[in-house]
Design an enzyme around this catalytic site. Structure first.
Site, PDB file in Angstrom:
ATOM      1  N   TYR A 138      72.707 -12.663  54.082  1.00  0.00           N
ATOM      2  CA  TYR A 138      73.576 -12.166  53.009  1.00  0.00           C
ATOM      3  C   TYR A 138      74.997 -12.142  53.536  1.00  0.00           C
ATOM      4  CZ  TYR A 138      75.389  -9.791  49.027  1.00  0.00           C
ATOM      5  OH  TYR A 138      76.118  -9.519  47.896  1.00  0.00           O
ATOM      6  N   GLN A 199      70.311  -8.644  43.158  1.00  0.00           N
ATOM      7  CA  GLN A 199      69.561  -9.795  42.617  1.00  0.00           C
ATOM      8  C   GLN A 199      69.377 -10.877  43.683  1.00  0.00           C
ATOM      9  OE1 GLN A 199      72.345  -8.570  41.461  1.00  0.00           O
ATOM     10  NE2 GLN A 199      73.923 -10.110  41.113  1.00  0.00           N
ATOM     11  N   ASN A 222      77.426  -4.410  50.242  1.00  0.00           N
ATOM     12  CA  ASN A 222      77.834  -3.117  49.677  1.00  0.00           C
ATOM     13  C   ASN A 222      76.616  -2.224  49.411  1.00  0.00           C
ATOM     14  OD1 ASN A 222      76.683  -4.054  47.317  1.00  0.00           O
ATOM     15  ND2 ASN A 222      78.610  -4.339  46.231  1.00  0.00           N
ATOM     16  N   SER A 245      82.415   0.310  58.193  1.00  0.00           N
ATOM     17  CA  SER A 245      82.862   0.058  59.569  1.00  0.00           C
ATOM     18  C   SER A 245      83.377   1.331  60.240  1.00  0.00           C
ATOM     19  CB  SER A 245      83.991  -0.961  59.571  1.00  0.00           C
ATOM     20  OG  SER A 245      83.517  -2.165  59.081  1.00  0.00           O
ATOM     21  N   GLN A 267      89.943  -1.170  61.527  1.00  0.00           N
ATOM     22  CA  GLN A 267      88.686  -0.901  60.820  1.00  0.00           C
ATOM     23  C   GLN A 267      88.941  -0.138  59.530  1.00  0.00           C
ATOM     24  OE1 GLN A 267      85.747  -2.606  61.899  1.00  0.00           O
ATOM     25  NE2 GLN A 267      87.634  -3.413  62.750  1.00  0.00           N
ATOM     26  N   HIS A 270      89.127  -2.098  56.263  1.00  0.00           N
ATOM     27  CA  HIS A 270      87.931  -2.684  55.647  1.00  0.00           C
ATOM     28  C   HIS A 270      87.578  -1.998  54.335  1.00  0.00           C
ATOM     29  CE1 HIS A 270      86.204  -5.726  58.183  1.00  0.00           C
ATOM     30  NE2 HIS A 270      86.449  -5.013  59.262  1.00  0.00           N
ATOM     31  N   GLU A 335      79.868   2.544  65.844  1.00  0.00           N
ATOM     32  CA  GLU A 335      79.634   1.097  65.774  1.00  0.00           C
ATOM     33  C   GLU A 335      80.463   0.386  66.857  1.00  0.00           C
ATOM     34  OE1 GLU A 335      81.384  -0.740  62.343  1.00  0.00           O
ATOM     35  OE2 GLU A 335      80.053  -2.480  62.441  1.00  0.00           O
ATOM     36  N   HIS A 336      81.756   0.706  66.914  1.00  0.00           N
ATOM     37  CA  HIS A 336      82.630   0.113  67.934  1.00  0.00           C
ATOM     38  C   HIS A 336      83.259   1.230  68.757  1.00  0.00           C
ATOM     39  CE1 HIS A 336      83.069  -2.548  64.296  1.00  0.00           C
ATOM     40  NE2 HIS A 336      82.668  -3.435  65.181  1.00  0.00           N
ATOM     41  N   ASP A 369      85.374  -8.830  66.458  1.00  0.00           N
ATOM     42  CA  ASP A 369      85.037  -9.168  65.072  1.00  0.00           C
ATOM     43  C   ASP A 369      84.984 -10.673  64.851  1.00  0.00           C
ATOM     44  OD1 ASP A 369      84.718  -6.626  64.166  1.00  0.00           O
ATOM     45  OD2 ASP A 369      86.678  -6.462  63.204  1.00  0.00           O
ATOM     46  N   GLU A 423      34.480   6.833  68.754  1.00  0.00           N
ATOM     47  CA  GLU A 423      35.186   6.815  67.455  1.00  0.00           C
ATOM     48  C   GLU A 423      34.209   6.668  66.295  1.00  0.00           C
ATOM     49  OE1 GLU A 423      38.233   3.795  67.481  1.00  0.00           O
ATOM     50  OE2 GLU A 423      39.579   5.001  68.713  1.00  0.00           O
ATOM     51  N   HIS A 428      32.205  -2.210  66.238  1.00  0.00           N
ATOM     52  CA  HIS A 428      33.101  -2.481  67.369  1.00  0.00           C
ATOM     53  C   HIS A 428      32.293  -2.454  68.675  1.00  0.00           C
ATOM     54  CE1 HIS A 428      36.175  -1.432  64.457  1.00  0.00           C
ATOM     55  NE2 HIS A 428      37.144  -1.719  65.303  1.00  0.00           N
TER      56      HIS A 428
HETATM   57  N1  LIG Z   1      79.088  -4.407  59.126  1.00  0.00           N
HETATM   58  C1  LIG Z   1      79.589  -5.635  59.059  1.00  0.00           C
HETATM   59  O1  LIG Z   1      79.451  -6.425  59.964  1.00  0.00           O
HETATM   60  C2  LIG Z   1      80.346  -6.057  57.828  1.00  0.00           C
HETATM   61  C3  LIG Z   1      80.963  -7.306  57.774  1.00  0.00           C
HETATM   62  C4  LIG Z   1      81.572  -7.685  56.605  1.00  0.00           C
HETATM   63  C5  LIG Z   1      81.572  -6.823  55.500  1.00  0.00           C
HETATM   64  N2  LIG Z   1      80.995  -5.598  55.612  1.00  0.00           N
HETATM   65  C6  LIG Z   1      80.943  -4.663  54.481  1.00  0.00           C
HETATM   66  O2  LIG Z   1      80.194  -5.254  53.433  1.00  0.00           O
HETATM   67  C7  LIG Z   1      80.625  -4.719  52.190  1.00  0.00           C
HETATM   68  C8  LIG Z   1      80.877  -5.860  51.208  1.00  0.00           C
HETATM   69  O3  LIG Z   1      80.956  -5.371  49.905  1.00  0.00           O
HETATM   70  P1  LIG Z   1      81.506  -6.197  48.685  1.00  0.00           P
HETATM   71  O4  LIG Z   1      81.385  -5.343  47.480  1.00  0.00           O
HETATM   72  O5  LIG Z   1      82.834  -6.766  49.031  1.00  0.00           O
HETATM   73  O6  LIG Z   1      80.571  -7.481  48.559  1.00  0.00           O
HETATM   74  P2  LIG Z   1      79.011  -7.645  48.315  1.00  0.00           P
HETATM   75  O7  LIG Z   1      78.765  -9.110  48.345  1.00  0.00           O
HETATM   76  O8  LIG Z   1      78.219  -6.808  49.234  1.00  0.00           O
HETATM   77  O9  LIG Z   1      78.716  -7.106  46.847  1.00  0.00           O
HETATM   78  C9  LIG Z   1      79.106  -7.797  45.692  1.00  0.00           C
HETATM   79  C10 LIG Z   1      77.954  -7.800  44.708  1.00  0.00           C
HETATM   80  O10 LIG Z   1      77.596  -6.450  44.349  1.00  0.00           O
HETATM   81  C11 LIG Z   1      77.005  -6.460  43.072  1.00  0.00           C
HETATM   82  N3  LIG Z   1      77.544  -5.394  42.236  1.00  0.00           N
HETATM   83  C12 LIG Z   1      78.837  -5.038  42.112  1.00  0.00           C
HETATM   84  N4  LIG Z   1      78.937  -4.062  41.187  1.00  0.00           N
HETATM   85  C13 LIG Z   1      77.699  -3.814  40.730  1.00  0.00           C
HETATM   86  C14 LIG Z   1      77.162  -2.898  39.772  1.00  0.00           C
HETATM   87  N5  LIG Z   1      77.932  -2.051  39.098  1.00  0.00           N
HETATM   88  N6  LIG Z   1      75.827  -2.911  39.562  1.00  0.00           N
HETATM   89  C15 LIG Z   1      75.015  -3.750  40.257  1.00  0.00           C
HETATM   90  N7  LIG Z   1      75.484  -4.650  41.164  1.00  0.00           N
HETATM   91  C16 LIG Z   1      76.809  -4.661  41.407  1.00  0.00           C
HETATM   92  C17 LIG Z   1      77.322  -7.769  42.424  1.00  0.00           C
HETATM   93  O11 LIG Z   1      76.150  -8.504  42.276  1.00  0.00           O
HETATM   94  C18 LIG Z   1      78.255  -8.470  43.398  1.00  0.00           C
HETATM   95  O12 LIG Z   1      77.960  -9.840  43.485  1.00  0.00           O
HETATM   96  C19 LIG Z   1      81.870  -3.889  52.481  1.00  0.00           C
HETATM   97  O13 LIG Z   1      81.509  -2.524  52.517  1.00  0.00           O
HETATM   98  C20 LIG Z   1      82.300  -4.363  53.879  1.00  0.00           C
HETATM   99  O14 LIG Z   1      82.991  -3.399  54.644  1.00  0.00           O
HETATM  100  C21 LIG Z   1      80.364  -5.215  56.749  1.00  0.00           C
HETATM  101  N1  LIG Z   2      84.466  -5.132  61.648  1.00  0.00           N
HETATM  102  C1  LIG Z   2      83.417  -5.686  60.805  1.00  0.00           C
HETATM  103  C2  LIG Z   2      82.104  -5.071  61.240  1.00  0.00           C
HETATM  104  O1  LIG Z   2      82.167  -3.708  61.234  1.00  0.00           O
HETATM  105  C3  LIG Z   2      83.288  -7.168  60.899  1.00  0.00           C
HETATM  106  C4  LIG Z   2      84.450  -7.948  60.422  1.00  0.00           C
HETATM  107  C5  LIG Z   2      84.448  -9.111  59.731  1.00  0.00           C
HETATM  108  N2  LIG Z   2      85.735  -9.484  59.560  1.00  0.00           N
HETATM  109  C6  LIG Z   2      86.498  -8.616  60.147  1.00  0.00           C
HETATM  110  N3  LIG Z   2      85.724  -7.654  60.665  1.00  0.00           N
HETATM  111 ZN   LIG Z   3      86.488  -5.750  61.218  1.00  0.00          ZN
END
Ligand SMILES: NC(=O)c1ccc[n+]([C@@H]2O[C@H](COP(=O)([O-])OP(=O)(O)OC[C@H]3O[C@@H](n4cnc5c(N)ncnc54)[C@H](O)[C@@H]3O)[C@@H](O)[C@H]2O)c1
Ligand SMILES: N[C@H](CO)Cc1c[nH]c[nH+]1
Ligand SMILES: [Zn+2]
Length: 437
Positions: A138, A199, A222, A245, A267, A270, A335-336, A369, A423, A428
């Site tokens: 994903y 989905q 998300n 993050s 961070q 983000h 995390e970091h 990152d 047992e 067995h």
């Molecule tokens: N930990 C990591 O390594 C890392 C790296 C990159 C991003 N992230 C995190 O990932 C997250 C990405 O989130 P995003 O929203 O930009 O993208 P995303 O792709 O996770 O979510 C978008 C999708 O959410 C769904 N959605 C949105 N609103 C909705 C609703 N009301 N009902 C049902 N489904 C709904 C839709 O299908 C949409 O396509 C952020 O929190 C970011 O910080 C973490």
């Molecule tokens: N810091 C994020 C993970 O916590 C990863 C990321 C992607 N792009 C930039 N940063």
């Molecule tokens: Zn980052």
């Protein structure tokens, strides 16, 4: 306008409680989101492609007529790579090469070959390591695009030997990110579908006419994605539930305060829910970092996100000494963790819990990152106390090998039968006894 960032002192009464309330974050506990994700998953399971298409058109504002139209072919990925400006392409390639080299080393060092040994009576025991056949990655795409996350998820899978990597990435309003597609080409992703949210998780977990069912789903997303991953766990494997993050900086007070302020921003930018915390034994230095935060903030394009994150979830913490900073860092299990200090190793030796450790003034978290090499998909929200970065091992599984010799069956058969009778499991016991001479 200055940021009202919270300041704590570890010598104050009630410090631990105040720190706990700053850290409190209940991932995936939003019932409305969980219910919505459950409904979407059930619908995808029941109606397959039709449901995936409907939700994708609704949430990402598309007007596709078939899920097959949401697949991006290899030629389009290659075209995206070829169309990149030279410097960007070179940076992407360097990052990919470094991430691959690190994970190849990880594969070699982490027992990927399994083992076999023979006991005195000829019984052979061991462990076989096998890559997963097909995984789903994903890649988030709702509010921002993450080419670096394509590399971090797909490369360890390929290094592990996964035959088929299926990537999903939402494209709100149909806008495709060329760098994401180019990263998929470089990483060797096999198929890409422009779907996201619960989905996409459902489609990968249950399979549809168009989207193949996978064995494991990895990658951040998300709250809808996190809730869906939690729910499909068991039908497929998942890597982890990644929360917002986090960066925790331990500084001895001698790094340029502008560097530390920007590391905290890195961070915070983000997400409004991201968390940036500084631990330092020097009160004057903390004041200089605070001044730098206020000096640098207005120039940041994402200043509103940074402001909210630092105000709601950030903290500048005065600690008694570096030893106490390490003890607090272990409790937070961030995390970091940056240890921005002279001779950082002496403090790193005291750290047991952190997703990734960045040692010394020059190891800014941002390098991790993108291109240092280790994975940027890391445990958040204190889960580094019991889990690890995404790695080659997440794309492998192990099978035990048991080959008992005739002589071995005489000894083991008696032991097993005795315990089986204990047992109350007669079949067995008899199964073991039938092989006794
Ligand atoms: N930990 C990591 O390594 C890392 C790296 C990159 C991003 N992230 C995190 O990932 C997250 C990405 O989130 P995003 O929203 O930009 O993208 P995303 O792709 O996770 O979510 C978008 C999708 O959410 C769904 N959605 C949105 N609103 C909705 C609703 N009301 N009902 C049902 N489904 C709904 C839709 O299908 C949409 O396509 C952020 O929190 C970011 O910080 C973490
Ligand atoms: N810091 C994020 C993970 O916590 C990863 C990321 C992607 N792009 C930039 N940063
Ligand atoms: Zn980052």
């Amino acid at each position: 306008m200055g940021i009202a960032i919270r300041k704590l002192d570890s010598t104050d009464a009630g410090f631990r409680q105040k720190l706990s309330s700053v850290l409190a974050f209940e991932a995936g506990e939003d019932e409305a989101i969980d219910r919505a994700a459950a409904g979407i998953l059930a619908d995808v399971k029941a109606r397959g492609d039709a449901a995936v298409l409907e939700y994708t058109n609704r949430f990402d504002r598309l007007s596709a007529t078939a899920v097959s139209a949401l697949e991006i072919g290899q030629d389009e990925l290659k075209k995206a790579l070829d169309g990149l400006p030279a410097a960007r392409r070179a940076a992407l390639q360097t990052a990919a090469d470094r991430v691959r080299a690190y994970h190849e080393r990880q594969k070699k060092e982490c027992g990927s070959d399994g083992f076999l040994y023979t006991e005195a009576d000829g019984t052979v025991l061991g462990q076989k390591v096998t890559p997963l056949d097909r995984v789903g990655i994903y890649v988030p795409g709702g509010k921002a695009a993450y080419p670096s996350s394509v590399l971090m998820n797909a490369i360890p899978a390929k290094v592990a030997g996964v035959q088929e990597v299926i990537m999903v990435v939402p494209t709100p309003d149909g806008v495709k990110n060329e760098l994401v597609l180019a990263a998929a080409a470089i990483a060797g992703v096999d198929r890409v579908f422009t779907i996201g949210g619960a989905q996409a998780v459902g489609a990968l977990a249950y399979g549809t006419d168009t989207i193949p069912q996978v064995d494991k789903i990895v990658g951040p997303g998300n709250a809808y994605v996190a809730a869906a991953k939690r729910r499909v766990f068991g039908t497929v494997g998942i890597d982890m539930i990644a929360g917002p993050s986090e960066i925790l900086v331990i500084c001895d007070g001698s790094t340029d305060p502008d560097w530390i302020a920007m590391d905290l921003f890195s961070q915070a930018e983000h997400d409004e829910l991201a968390q940036s915390i500084l631990l330092c034994p020097d009160a004057d230095y903390i004041a200089r970092v605070e001044a730098s935060i206020n000096k640098q903030l207005d120039a940041m394009p994402r200043k509103d996100v940074i402001r909210t994150s630092l105000t709601d979830r950030g903290a500048l913490v005065k600690v008694r000494d570096m030893d106490e900073a390490c003890e607090i860092a272990n409790a937070i299990a961030a995390e970091h963790l940056e240890i921005s200090a002279e001779q950082p190793q002496q403090w790193a030796d005291k750290i047991r819990h952190a997703g990734a450790m960045f040692l010394g003034r020059f190891s800014s978290e941002a390098l991790g990152d993108y291109c240092a090499g280790p994975n940027h998909v890391l445990p958040t929200s204190r889960t580094a106390r019991f889990s690890s970065p995404l790695g080659v091992y997440d794309f492998q599984k192990r099978s035990s090998i048991i080959q008992v010799s005739e002589a071995g069956a005489q000894t083991l058969g008696k032991v097993a039968a005795e315990l089986a009778y204990g047992e109350g499991l007669q079949a067995h016991a008899r199964s073991a006894e039938l092989r006794l001479k």
